[in-house]
Design a protein around this motif. Structure first.
Motif, PDB file in Angstrom:
ATOM      1  N   ALA A 237      -7.328  -1.447  -6.868  1.00 57.07           N
ATOM      2  CA  ALA A 237      -6.247  -1.262  -7.840  1.00 57.07           C
ATOM      3  C   ALA A 237      -6.483  -0.025  -8.691  1.00 57.07           C
ATOM      4  O   ALA A 237      -5.576   0.793  -8.920  1.00 57.07           O
ATOM      5  N   THR A 238      -7.715   0.148  -9.178  1.00 60.76           N
ATOM      6  CA  THR A 238      -8.032   1.324  -9.984  1.00 60.76           C
ATOM      7  C   THR A 238      -7.951   2.590  -9.144  1.00 60.76           C
ATOM      8  O   THR A 238      -7.494   3.643  -9.620  1.00 60.76           O
ATOM      9  N   ALA A 239      -8.396   2.513  -7.882  1.00 60.72           N
ATOM     10  CA  ALA A 239      -8.341   3.678  -7.001  1.00 60.72           C
ATOM     11  C   ALA A 239      -6.900   4.124  -6.769  1.00 60.72           C
ATOM     12  O   ALA A 239      -6.598   5.325  -6.782  1.00 60.72           O
ATOM     13  N   LYS A 240      -5.982   3.183  -6.592  1.00 61.77           N
ATOM     14  CA  LYS A 240      -4.578   3.535  -6.404  1.00 61.77           C
ATOM     15  C   LYS A 240      -4.019   4.245  -7.636  1.00 61.77           C
ATOM     16  O   LYS A 240      -3.353   5.281  -7.527  1.00 61.77           O
ATOM     17  N   SER A 241      -4.281   3.694  -8.799  1.00 65.03           N
ATOM     18  CA  SER A 241      -3.772   4.294 -10.029  1.00 65.03           C
ATOM     19  C   SER A 241      -4.384   5.675 -10.270  1.00 65.03           C
ATOM     20  O   SER A 241      -3.692   6.605 -10.683  1.00 65.03           O
ATOM     21  N   PHE A 242      -5.665   5.797 -10.002  1.00 71.70           N
ATOM     22  CA  PHE A 242      -6.353   7.064 -10.229  1.00 71.70           C
ATOM     23  C   PHE A 242      -5.825   8.147  -9.286  1.00 71.70           C
ATOM     24  O   PHE A 242      -5.540   9.279  -9.717  1.00 71.70           O
ATOM     25  N   ILE A 243      -5.659   7.825  -8.016  1.00 76.94           N
ATOM     26  CA  ILE A 243      -5.146   8.805  -7.061  1.00 76.94           C
ATOM     27  C   ILE A 243      -3.724   9.209  -7.417  1.00 76.94           C
ATOM     28  O   ILE A 243      -3.364  10.392  -7.370  1.00 76.94           O
ATOM     29  N   THR A 244      -2.907   8.250  -7.775  1.00 77.82           N
ATOM     30  CA  THR A 244      -1.528   8.560  -8.163  1.00 77.82           C
ATOM     31  C   THR A 244      -1.484   9.519  -9.344  1.00 77.82           C
ATOM     32  O   THR A 244      -0.709  10.491  -9.356  1.00 77.82           O
ATOM     33  N   GLU A 245      -2.326   9.280 -10.329  1.00 79.96           N
ATOM     34  CA  GLU A 245      -2.305  10.098 -11.544  1.00 79.96           C
ATOM     35  C   GLU A 245      -2.756  11.538 -11.258  1.00 79.96           C
ATOM     36  O   GLU A 245      -2.126  12.492 -11.722  1.00 79.96           O
ATOM     37  N   VAL A 246      -3.841  11.699 -10.517  1.00 83.42           N
ATOM     38  CA  VAL A 246      -4.354  13.058 -10.279  1.00 83.42           C
ATOM     39  C   VAL A 246      -3.441  13.837  -9.338  1.00 83.42           C
ATOM     40  O   VAL A 246      -3.359  15.070  -9.440  1.00 83.42           O
ATOM     41  N   VAL A 247      -2.740  13.152  -8.438  1.00 80.83           N
ATOM     42  CA  VAL A 247      -1.799  13.849  -7.555  1.00 80.83           C
ATOM     43  C   VAL A 247      -0.580  14.308  -8.332  1.00 80.83           C
ATOM     44  O   VAL A 247      -0.105  15.437  -8.182  1.00 80.83           O
ATOM     45  N   GLU A 248      -0.054  13.444  -9.187  1.00 82.29           N
ATOM     46  CA  GLU A 248       1.146  13.797  -9.952  1.00 82.29           C
ATOM     47  C   GLU A 248       0.884  14.891 -10.971  1.00 82.29           C
ATOM     48  O   GLU A 248       1.787  15.648 -11.328  1.00 82.29           O
ATOM     49  N   THR A 249      -0.337  15.003 -11.456  1.00 76.58           N
ATOM     50  CA  THR A 249      -0.677  16.045 -12.426  1.00 76.58           C
ATOM     51  C   THR A 249      -1.253  17.296 -11.768  1.00 76.58           C
ATOM     52  O   THR A 249      -1.762  18.175 -12.467  1.00 76.58           O
ATOM     53  N   LEU A 268      -3.589  -3.782   3.563  1.00 76.91           N
ATOM     54  CA  LEU A 268      -2.528  -3.367   2.646  1.00 76.91           C
ATOM     55  C   LEU A 268      -3.026  -2.316   1.666  1.00 76.91           C
ATOM     56  O   LEU A 268      -2.309  -1.354   1.333  1.00 76.91           O
ATOM     57  N   ASP A 269      -4.254  -2.482   1.188  1.00 75.66           N
ATOM     58  CA  ASP A 269      -4.837  -1.485   0.290  1.00 75.66           C
ATOM     59  C   ASP A 269      -4.986  -0.139   0.996  1.00 75.66           C
ATOM     60  O   ASP A 269      -4.728   0.917   0.401  1.00 75.66           O
ATOM     61  N   VAL A 270      -5.409  -0.161   2.247  1.00 79.85           N
ATOM     62  CA  VAL A 270      -5.586   1.082   3.003  1.00 79.85           C
ATOM     63  C   VAL A 270      -4.259   1.820   3.128  1.00 79.85           C
ATOM     64  O   VAL A 270      -4.178   3.044   2.881  1.00 79.85           O
ATOM     65  N   GLN A 271      -3.208   1.128   3.486  1.00 79.30           N
ATOM     66  CA  GLN A 271      -1.907   1.764   3.627  1.00 79.30           C
ATOM     67  C   GLN A 271      -1.423   2.356   2.315  1.00 79.30           C
ATOM     68  O   GLN A 271      -0.874   3.466   2.276  1.00 79.30           O
ATOM     69  N   GLU A 272      -1.643   1.645   1.232  1.00 78.35           N
ATOM     70  CA  GLU A 272      -1.189   2.128  -0.070  1.00 78.35           C
ATOM     71  C   GLU A 272      -2.001   3.342  -0.525  1.00 78.35           C
ATOM     72  O   GLU A 272      -1.458   4.292  -1.085  1.00 78.35           O
ATOM     73  N   LEU A 273      -3.308   3.315  -0.302  1.00 83.36           N
ATOM     74  CA  LEU A 273      -4.147   4.452  -0.684  1.00 83.36           C
ATOM     75  C   LEU A 273      -3.768   5.710   0.094  1.00 83.36           C
ATOM     76  O   LEU A 273      -3.706   6.805  -0.467  1.00 83.36           O
ATOM     77  N   VAL A 274      -3.513   5.543   1.370  1.00 84.35           N
ATOM     78  CA  VAL A 274      -3.129   6.693   2.194  1.00 84.35           C
ATOM     79  C   VAL A 274      -1.776   7.230   1.759  1.00 84.35           C
ATOM     80  O   VAL A 274      -1.552   8.447   1.726  1.00 84.35           O
ATOM     81  N   ARG A 275      -0.859   6.353   1.439  1.00 85.08           N
ATOM     82  CA  ARG A 275       0.476   6.786   1.042  1.00 85.08           C
ATOM     83  C   ARG A 275       0.452   7.587  -0.253  1.00 85.08           C
ATOM     84  O   ARG A 275       1.205   8.556  -0.413  1.00 85.08           O
ATOM     85  N   ARG A 276      -0.432   7.247  -1.150  1.00 79.57           N
ATOM     86  CA  ARG A 276      -0.464   7.909  -2.453  1.00 79.57           C
ATOM     87  C   ARG A 276      -1.297   9.181  -2.464  1.00 79.57           C
ATOM     88  O   ARG A 276      -1.180   9.991  -3.380  1.00 79.57           O
ATOM     89  N   SER A 277      -2.141   9.362  -1.481  1.00 81.17           N
ATOM     90  CA  SER A 277      -3.084  10.473  -1.509  1.00 81.17           C
ATOM     91  C   SER A 277      -2.513  11.689  -0.792  1.00 81.17           C
ATOM     92  O   SER A 277      -1.512  11.616  -0.083  1.00 81.17           O
ATOM     93  N   ILE A 278      -3.182  12.837  -1.005  1.00 79.24           N
ATOM     94  CA  ILE A 278      -2.912  14.051  -0.255  1.00 79.24           C
ATOM     95  C   ILE A 278      -4.245  14.532   0.307  1.00 79.24           C
ATOM     96  O   ILE A 278      -5.301  13.985   0.010  1.00 79.24           O
ATOM     97  N   GLY A 279      -4.182  15.572   1.109  1.00 84.86           N
ATOM     98  CA  GLY A 279      -5.421  16.055   1.687  1.00 84.86           C
ATOM     99  C   GLY A 279      -5.947  15.085   2.731  1.00 84.86           C
ATOM    100  O   GLY A 279      -5.203  14.464   3.487  1.00 84.86           O
ATOM    101  N   ARG A 280      -7.254  14.934   2.763  1.00 85.17           N
ATOM    102  CA  ARG A 280      -7.900  14.062   3.741  1.00 85.17           C
ATOM    103  C   ARG A 280      -8.570  12.901   3.022  1.00 85.17           C
ATOM    104  O   ARG A 280      -9.138  13.085   1.944  1.00 85.17           O
ATOM    105  N   LEU A 281      -8.509  11.726   3.627  1.00 82.01           N
ATOM    106  CA  LEU A 281      -9.040  10.516   3.013  1.00 82.01           C
ATOM    107  C   LEU A 281      -9.932   9.801   4.014  1.00 82.01           C
ATOM    108  O   LEU A 281      -9.571   9.629   5.176  1.00 82.01           O
ATOM    109  N   THR A 282     -11.126   9.406   3.554  1.00 83.20           N
ATOM    110  CA  THR A 282     -12.037   8.584   4.353  1.00 83.20           C
ATOM    111  C   THR A 282     -12.281   7.278   3.608  1.00 83.20           C
ATOM    112  O   THR A 282     -12.602   7.295   2.415  1.00 83.20           O
ATOM    113  N   ILE A 283     -12.115   6.164   4.293  1.00 79.04           N
ATOM    114  CA  ILE A 283     -12.250   4.843   3.681  1.00 79.04           C
ATOM    115  C   ILE A 283     -13.370   4.089   4.389  1.00 79.04           C
ATOM    116  O   ILE A 283     -13.373   3.985   5.624  1.00 79.04           O
ATOM    117  N   ILE A 284     -14.304   3.590   3.600  1.00 79.63           N
ATOM    118  CA  ILE A 284     -15.428   2.823   4.141  1.00 79.63           C
ATOM    119  C   ILE A 284     -15.313   1.398   3.603  1.00 79.63           C
ATOM    120  O   ILE A 284     -15.269   1.187   2.390  1.00 79.63           O
TER     121      ILE A 284
END
Length: 842
Positions: A237-249, A268-284
């Motif tokens: 949840a925090t990762a989604k909010s953080f990525i959204t904020e830094v992308v929008e700014t 579901l978390d993976v799909q949401e994180l990818v949708r909100r991010s830019i660049g390249r994302l690695t999820i472990i």
């Protein structure tokens, strides 16, 4: 009467024996859950219900349970509730709490010999830190760790090593114990990696706003560069909010690569994180084996699991936490252990225990029950659940998911590899650069009009402007090769950009700094100041400074015939004519000539002067001079006249054949040494800053720039400088002025001036180059550099010539004399002409 008391005693004894048998046949386990873990309780009850219906594991016996909730940060409450459960008589204790209370429950279980199956959980899905439970080699350790140890340190280190990162930042949320990755930090420090740490507060918006308020533009750009490689250790949840904020700014760019590591990340978390991010994302994340056969997905040996837990499409299963899965498998493990004990007829009755009394004895059957649980093993929702010699579950698997660089939403996620503590990493990880394929990407391009780099070729009313020029050709070549489209506009203030008093930038560079444009292209030179705030490709063309001067005007001179001799020489010749005429008159007066009978010619002073002048211009005279003295003087005069006239004729011929007037200014050094012609450049431009830095540098050996800076800086730069290059060109054309500017631009202006009123003086030293400017941290920098510098390395001195060739060719008026380039022309022509046209030109 005596029989009744005996029957009463026998009935009481039989009743106690019957109750004892019933008590032995009822399996009672206790559970302690964290107050926030309501789903743990729900899954626990579901597991007990499923097993009570399975007659193959537990036939006549049924599991009963007692559940209590505690504050995870209150060890005293946890111990108190555990004692209450032991007083009720339990065969095993299951706990799903944090590390704070786990140590206390471990001590209690060791003291009372109660098998304790501990499932570590973290607050709000934040990544776990190691609990550090003390374990001894003795046989008095009754706590079994159902959940495997925390391997985050090992996984992160291997992934970062595979990606060959040398500089990155780690973000962690407020609930995470940063000491959990201390081992990782120590190892990367030993390997020389540059790692920064930053805690993410709950109010992320306020945190980002504070960054913009407290950081200067240079610090913010350096911070953006740090964010290009980052590791997020936080709950989803925090990762989604953080990525959204830094992308929008706009704190991150399209070439950023972030790693998110957390065991508690579902699909579901993976799909949401990818949708909100830019660049390249690695999820472990931690992964569990799933049977390939769908029909067997809910079966584990002889046990059928509830479909709400084993069906991935079920909403309840999609939102399950990892601790829920381990709770179900723990109940399944206990049921199989109880079945084995009953089958082997080694059941030990469980009496209530008291934790308060000093002389309370532990459960005698605890060791036997513990060994049965440790030796057993089940295949459940988490795969194989078993215990090693140290009482921990060694079976854990991590999967590594990743995306490629791209801007579109909904990018595909693919599996990059997997990791386990036995075989390590299985798969190949590489930190791929932005790929050449940019199909579908639309870039916003900012430019400044500057001939011949960027010009407006067409501006039809109601339609967008069309641009042409050398820089536009480079941009079109990149667009055709990489596949992107672009929208181009001119910088609002028509400037290239310079730092302002408040630290911001204006012009073209300012558009990139404030993220209003993706790339900037024109006659833009690469300077250290600009490189601090934007990124540049490698130079695609050399740059040199030139001087634009006005040609001397050609006028019709009525006295051009006098030009072969100086005025003093003409005065001497006139004086000589008068003197010789006077001498001839005196000689004739002292010794009059013998005149023929009837002659009317007189030897007056007027006639003598006319005779001398006539003989000088080879016309003769009318007065006969027959005396010897006069004839001797006239012979000397005729010889003098012959020499003078011959010299005049030769000088006049040479004078009339001169068609080019050499200027006294042939270089920047010549310009700096003279003061007759004032000169300047565009105020606050790269040329202006270059001359200022060189001129004010006390260690500069060449005094040329010091002299130039004194001229350019007159009246604080307002006297001799202009605001735009076109103003400087007009000032040269209509005044006594020299304009110092880009040599390629000045060459183009001089060649294409309809009045041919300009000529240029160049500088042979090229200490800088032209480049394409991009946002700081842009993902397009490397791929643009590879394509813009590969085919072409150009000297700016002949860009004007190239564009003259191209323009003339397009008009079917090719002038071969324009091919004066020092570098082979085919290197440049691909940007403007096809290979067939090149061969026709060459």
């Amino acid at each position: 009467m005596e029989v009744f008391p005996l029957l009463l005693v026998l009935s009481v004894w039989w009743s106690r024996t019957w109750h004892s048998a019933n008590a032995d046949s009822i399996i009672h386990i206790g559970a302690i859950f964290d107050e926030s873990a309501k789903k743990d309780d729900e899954v626990f009850r579901t597991a007990v219900g499923d097993l009570n219906q399975n007659e193959e594991i537990l036939q006549t016996e049924k599991i009963t349970f007692s559940v209590t909730f505690v504050d995870g940060n209150n060890p005293f409450q946890a111990v108190q509730e555990a004692c209450e459960l032991m007083n009720q008589g339990i065969l095993a204790l299951v706990s799903s709490i944090g590390c704070t209370s786990a140590g206390s429950l471990q001590s209690l279980a060791d003291a009372m010999h109660i098998p304790h199956l501990f499932i570590q959980r973290s607050t709000a899905g934040t990544p776990r830190s190691g609990c550090g439970l003390t374990r001894s080699n003795r046989n008095d350790d009754y706590t079994l760790s159902v959940r495997p140890p925390v391997y985050l340190n090992d996984v992160i280190l291997r992934v970062v090593t595979e990606y060959a990162w040398q500089k990155f930042i780690i973000f962690y949320d407020s609930e995470y114990d940063i000491r959990g990755i201390q081992e990782f930090l120590d190892k990367v420090s030993q390997q020389g990696m540059d790692v920064a740490l930053q805690k993410v507060e709950n109010n992320i918006n306020k945190m980002i706003t504070t960054l913009f308020d407290t950081m200067r533009i240079e610090e913010l750009n350096r911070y953006r560069d740090t964010l290009r490689r980052a590791i997020l250790v936080m709950n989803p949840a925090t990762a989604k909010s953080f990525i959204t904020e830094v992308v929008e700014t706009n704190l991150v760019a399209f070439d950023c690569h972030w790693i998110i590591i957390n065991e508690e990340i579902n699909d579901l978390d993976v799909q949401e994180l990818v949708r909100r991010s830019i660049g390249r994302l690695t999820i472990i994340r931690q992964t569990f084996p799933v049977p390939q056969n769908i029909s067997q997905r809910c079966f584990r040996g002889n046990h059928r699991i509830s479909s709400t837990l084993c069906d991935p499409k079920d909403p309840f299963a999609q939102n399950m936490e990892i601790s829920n899965l381990y709770i179900y498998d723990t109940v399944l493990l206990l049921a199989n252990a109880f079945h084995k004990k009953l089958e082997d007829r080694k059941w030990h009755s469980m009496a209530s225990l008291s934790c308060i009394r000093k002389n309370s004895k532990p459960w005698q059957g605890g060791r036997s029950m513990l060994e049965t649980i440790k030796k057993g093993g089940v295949s459940g929702l988490t795969g194989e659940l078993e215990f090693g010699e140290n009482g921990g579950n060694p079976n854990v698997h991590f999967e590594i998911l990743g995306t490629n660089y791209g801007e579109e939403l909904g990018r595909g996620v693919r599996k990059l590899g997997c990791w386990n503590p036995v075989t390590g990493l299985n798969g190949s990880l590489t930190d791929k650069k932005l790929e050449n394929n940019m199909r579908g990407v639309v870039l916003r391009v900012v430019t400044v009009l500057e001939e011949p780099f960027v010009m407006v070729s067409e501006n039809v009313l109601g339609k967008p402007k069309k641009y042409q020029g050398f820089s536009i050709d480079v941009l079109d070549a990149l667009s055709n090769y990489l596949g992107f489209n672009y929208e181009i506009y001119v910088a609002p203030d028509h400037k290239y950009g310079s730092p302002q008093e408040d630290g911001t930038w204006n012009g073209l560079v300012g558009e990139l700094v404030f993220k209003r444009a993706d790339i900037g292209i024109s006659a833009l030179t690469i300077t250290p100041d600009r490189e601090n705030v934007v990124d540049f490709t490698t130079r695609y063309m050399d740059y040199s400074v030139g001087v634009l001067l006005r040609r001397a005007e050609k006028t019709v001179d009525m006295f051009a015939c006098l030009a072969p001799f100086d005025l003093s020489l003409w005065a001497c010749i006139a004086g000589t004519v008068l003197l010789v005429g006077l001498l001839v008159y005196l000689l004739n007066w002292l010794n009059p000539p013998r005149l023929q009978m009837g002659s009317m010619t007189s030897t007056t002073l007027y006639n003598s002067m006319w005779f001398v002048y006539g003989s000088f211009v080879q016309q003769g005279g009318e007065v006969p001079y027959t005396t010897l003295a006069t004839r001797m003087m006239m012979g000397a005069w005729w010889l003098f006249a012959l020499i003078v006239i011959s010299s005049y004729t030769a000088n006049l011929a040479a004078f009339l054949t001169i068609t080019r007037i050499e200027s006294s200014i042939q270089s920047l050094q010549d310009l700096s040494k003279q003061t007759d012609i004032p000169y300047g450049t565009v105020l606050d431009s790269a040329v202006y800053e270059h001359v200022r830095m060189k001129g004010m540098n006390p260690f500069e050996r060449d005094s040329m720039y010091s002299q130039m800076w004194r001229m350019i800086n007159r009246s604080n730069g307002s006297e001799n400088n202009v605001l735009e290059s076109q103003a400087g060109i007009q000032k040269v054309k209509y005044g006594n002025y020299a304009f110092v500017w880009d040599a390629a631009v000045l060459e183009y202006v001089a060649i294409n001036d309809p009045d041919c009123s300009f000529y240029t003086v160049g500088n042979t030293v090229a200490d800088r180059g032209y480049g394409i400017a991009l946002q700081h941290g842009s993902p397009y920098r490397d791929v643009f550099s590879q394509r813009s510098s590969g085919p072409v390395f150009v000297n700016s001195a002949y860009v004007a010539t190239l564009w003259t060739i191209t323009t003339v060719y397009n008009e079917n008026q090719l002038y071969s004399q324009s091919q004066t380039a020092a570098t082979p022309l085919p290197l440049l022509l691909p940007y403007s002409l096809s290979s067939t046209k090149q061969r026709e030109i060459l």
